[in-house]
Write an enzyme that holds these catalytic residues in place. Structure first.
Site, mmCIF file in Angstrom:
data_model
loop_
_atom_site.group_PDB
_atom_site.id
_atom_site.type_symbol
_atom_site.label_atom_id
_atom_site.label_comp_id
_atom_site.label_asym_id
_atom_site.label_seq_id
_atom_site.Cartn_x
_atom_site.Cartn_y
_atom_site.Cartn_z
ATOM 1 N N CYS A 177 21.493 14.995 -3.030
ATOM 2 C CA CYS A 177 21.164 14.818 -4.440
ATOM 3 C C CYS A 177 22.301 15.411 -5.254
ATOM 4 O O CYS A 177 23.144 16.140 -4.726
ATOM 5 C CB CYS A 177 19.850 15.519 -4.806
ATOM 6 S SG CYS A 177 18.380 14.783 -4.058
ATOM 7 N N GLY B 252 23.386 10.396 -4.581
ATOM 8 C CA GLY B 252 22.010 9.926 -4.605
ATOM 9 C C GLY B 252 21.889 8.685 -5.451
ATOM 10 O O GLY B 252 22.199 8.721 -6.647
ATOM 11 N N ASN C 235 19.123 20.332 -5.645
ATOM 12 C CA ASN C 235 19.826 19.685 -4.542
ATOM 13 C C ASN C 235 19.612 20.533 -3.300
ATOM 14 O O ASN C 235 19.937 21.717 -3.293
ATOM 15 C CB ASN C 235 21.323 19.563 -4.867
ATOM 16 C CG ASN C 235 22.162 19.125 -3.674
ATOM 17 O OD1 ASN C 235 23.312 19.508 -3.552
ATOM 18 N ND2 ASN C 235 21.599 18.300 -2.797
ATOM 19 N N GLY C 236 19.062 19.936 -2.264
ATOM 20 C CA GLY C 236 18.816 20.670 -1.034
ATOM 21 C C GLY C 236 17.445 20.358 -0.482
ATOM 22 O O GLY C 236 16.853 19.315 -0.786
ATOM 23 N N TYR D 270 32.077 13.844 4.857
ATOM 24 C CA TYR D 270 31.518 12.610 4.315
ATOM 25 C C TYR D 270 30.948 12.707 2.907
ATOM 26 O O TYR D 270 31.215 11.860 2.065
ATOM 27 C CB TYR D 270 30.434 12.088 5.267
ATOM 28 C CG TYR D 270 29.709 10.850 4.784
ATOM 29 C CD1 TYR D 270 30.375 9.632 4.661
ATOM 30 C CD2 TYR D 270 28.360 10.889 4.434
ATOM 31 C CE1 TYR D 270 29.712 8.487 4.217
ATOM 32 C CE2 TYR D 270 27.688 9.756 3.993
ATOM 33 C CZ TYR D 270 28.371 8.556 3.882
ATOM 34 O OH TYR D 270 27.723 7.438 3.435
#
Length: 507
Positions: free
Chosen positions: A29, A55, A131-132, A276
């Site tokens: 995210c 995201g 985020n996580g 990535y």
């Protein structure tokens, strides 16, 4: 608070995943926040646009104008949701805003799960973007429900809001108390009537950077929190520094304040950010992502020399590593695969009869540089292996005499529980096959991966210290640095057993 959530039917949304190809670790995210500028929502929309790669399922913004909060949350891409012709951003007025791009790791793609989440507390309204992934969210959720909490979503982020509601004291006191109860990986941005807050978990698994946007005409500056530096670049802001693991930054009308309210732990930043996830033009934890990927490619070439005629990247994430591989090996780099960047939603029904087209919707072999050549294919990872097999078939059909696949990460053998959407371990190719079995299934002449030590050497270290790894590499090693409470208490797959009403697709 004014809220809009869009009116696009769920069935009409392109979630950013190719229906032919779910053979990638999907991004986590993105979070973004800004305080101290006119048109804060417009700056936030631009920041989210730069962070779209993290995201693609849904996006949302909450802003504050000094009197009221305003919000818009919707399924879809940033450019579609906040398109200027729709006039949504113009209604999101205020000097402060936070935003979020979502790819669901917990919770289905439903409007109620779109962040930022918002709640009214004794101290006023609070918006939260995360985020996580919290690895004990389900455990805490059961406890909170027993004490009267009523959950409206299936996202783990809502657990934080209920924990804050049960805590006492000021906004920051409640947030600290809530975060001391949770386990997992998180970078948070929060917005209240007076404060913009950013927090990273004590191990610093997920990224978060602090920036500043100057307004020379007014002689003022706005502070910014962003998942990556590319979110700063798009609005002309400068990076101040990374938010440190375990740090809470509070920004208000008196300036910026920092504290470290959590017990210090060994840092374990996610190494897959370099392989990535992060955009190659971002600077993450002091490293250029582009340079890191090139260094990984060089190390891959040193460890796995292959006699070949051309080095071909699998676009787009394989490009920097392929450049590094070519530079180290002396084998010419060529764009032997051309990517179609305009796939969008599939315009024809993916029936069994045409499903074999698969990869060609996104990629096509460049026969002019492939035919009659020994080809080194460079990619960032292999998940299920289905896409790798199709690409090898495509390269052979274009006339390659040999196909050697080199992967710029170690084999992905374990699922991630820290905010990356990965298949169950039983679906990971490297978890159920030997290297030779993988090679045979993919159909290449040779298959090689960078070693774990080689990956660490590429990051400037002598190798991986198994007693004290510098990064979180659990997807390769199975060495999970943060307790997996919900997995231990689940059916073994980490599946959340929630009774929340399922929203039906329209159309």
């Amino acid at each position: 608070m004014t809220v809009s959530s869009g009116d696009t039917p769920v069935s009409d949304i392109d979630f950013g995943t190719d229906p032919f190809d779910d053979d990638k670790l999907h991004e986590e995210c993105a979070v973004f926040g800004i305080l101290g500028t006119d048109d804060a929502a417009k700056h936030t929309a631009l920041g989210l646009h730069a962070l779209q790669h993290r995201g693609q399922e849904a996006t949302g913004i909450v802003c504050y104008d000094g009197t009221d909060f305003h919000a818009h949350r919707e399924l879809g891409h940033v450019g579609d949701v906040f398109d200027k012709d729709r006039g949504i951003v113009e209604k999101l007025v205020g000097h402060a805003a936070i935003g979020h791009n979502r790819y669901s790791t917990t919770g289905a793609p439903m409007v109620r799960n779109i962040q930022p989440l918002f709640a009214d507390f004794e101290f006023g309204g609070l918006a939260v973007a995360h985020n996580g992934n919290l690895t004990n969210a389900l455990h805490l959720r059961k406890e909170l429900v027993k004490h009267g909490s009523i959950f409206q979503s299936t996202t783990d982020t809502e657990t934080l809001i209920h924990l804050m509601a049960h805590a006492k004291g000021s906004l920051t006191d409640r947030l600290i108390a809530a975060l001391r109860r949770v386990e997992g990986a998180y970078s948070l941005v929060c917005l209240s009537r007076k404060k913009l807050i950013g927090v990273r978990d004590p191990r610093g698994v997920r990224p978060l950077v602090l920036g500043k946007l100057a307004d020379p005409a007014k002689g003022t500056s706005a502070y910014i929190l962003s998942s990556e530096t590319c979110g700063l670049d798009i609005i002309g802001a400068e990076k101040i520094r990374d938010v440190k693991p375990g740090e809470m930054i509070v920004i208000d009308d008196t300036g910026l304040h920092s504290e470290f309210p959590f017990e210090k732990q060994e840092e374990r930043f996610c190494i897959f950010e370099y392989i990535y996830f992060s955009r190659p033009d971002s600077i993450v934890e002091g490293h250029s992502v582009y340079d890191a990927r090139k260094a990984i490619g060089r190390e891959l070439a040193r460890e796995n020399p292959v006699p070949a005629d051309v080095v071909v990247p699998i676009p787009d994430s394989g490009v920097p590593s392929a450049i590094g591989y070519a530079e180290e090996s002396g084998i010419p780099f060529q764009y032997g695969i051309i990517r179609n960047h305009y796939v969008g939603r599939t315009f024809i029904e993916p029936t069994d009869e045409i499903r074999h087209l698969g990869v060609k919707l996104k990629h096509n072999a460049n026969r002019a540089v492939i035919e009659g050549k020994r080809v080194v294919l460079v990619d960032d990872s292999i998940v299920r292996g289905t896409t790798s097999r199709k690409i090898v078939e495509m390269i052979r059909a274009a006339g390659a005499t040999e196909v050697h696949m080199c992967i710029s990460s170690p084999p992905t053998t374990h699922s991630c529980f820290y905010g990356v959407d990965t298949p169950e371990r039983s679906q990971l190719m490297a978890a159920r096959m030997s290297l030779e079995e993988m090679r045979a299934a993919i159909g290449c002449d040779t298959l090689t991966f960078i070693s774990m030590d080689g990956l660490y050497r590429a990051m400037g270290l002598p190798g991986r210290d198994s007693a004290k790894p510098a990064y979180c590499d659990a997807c390769f090693s199975g060495d999970y640095p943060i307790t997996l409470t919900d997995v231990a208490e689940s059916d073994g797959n980490g599946a959340a057993k929630l009774s929340l009403l399922r929203e039906q697709k329209v159309g």
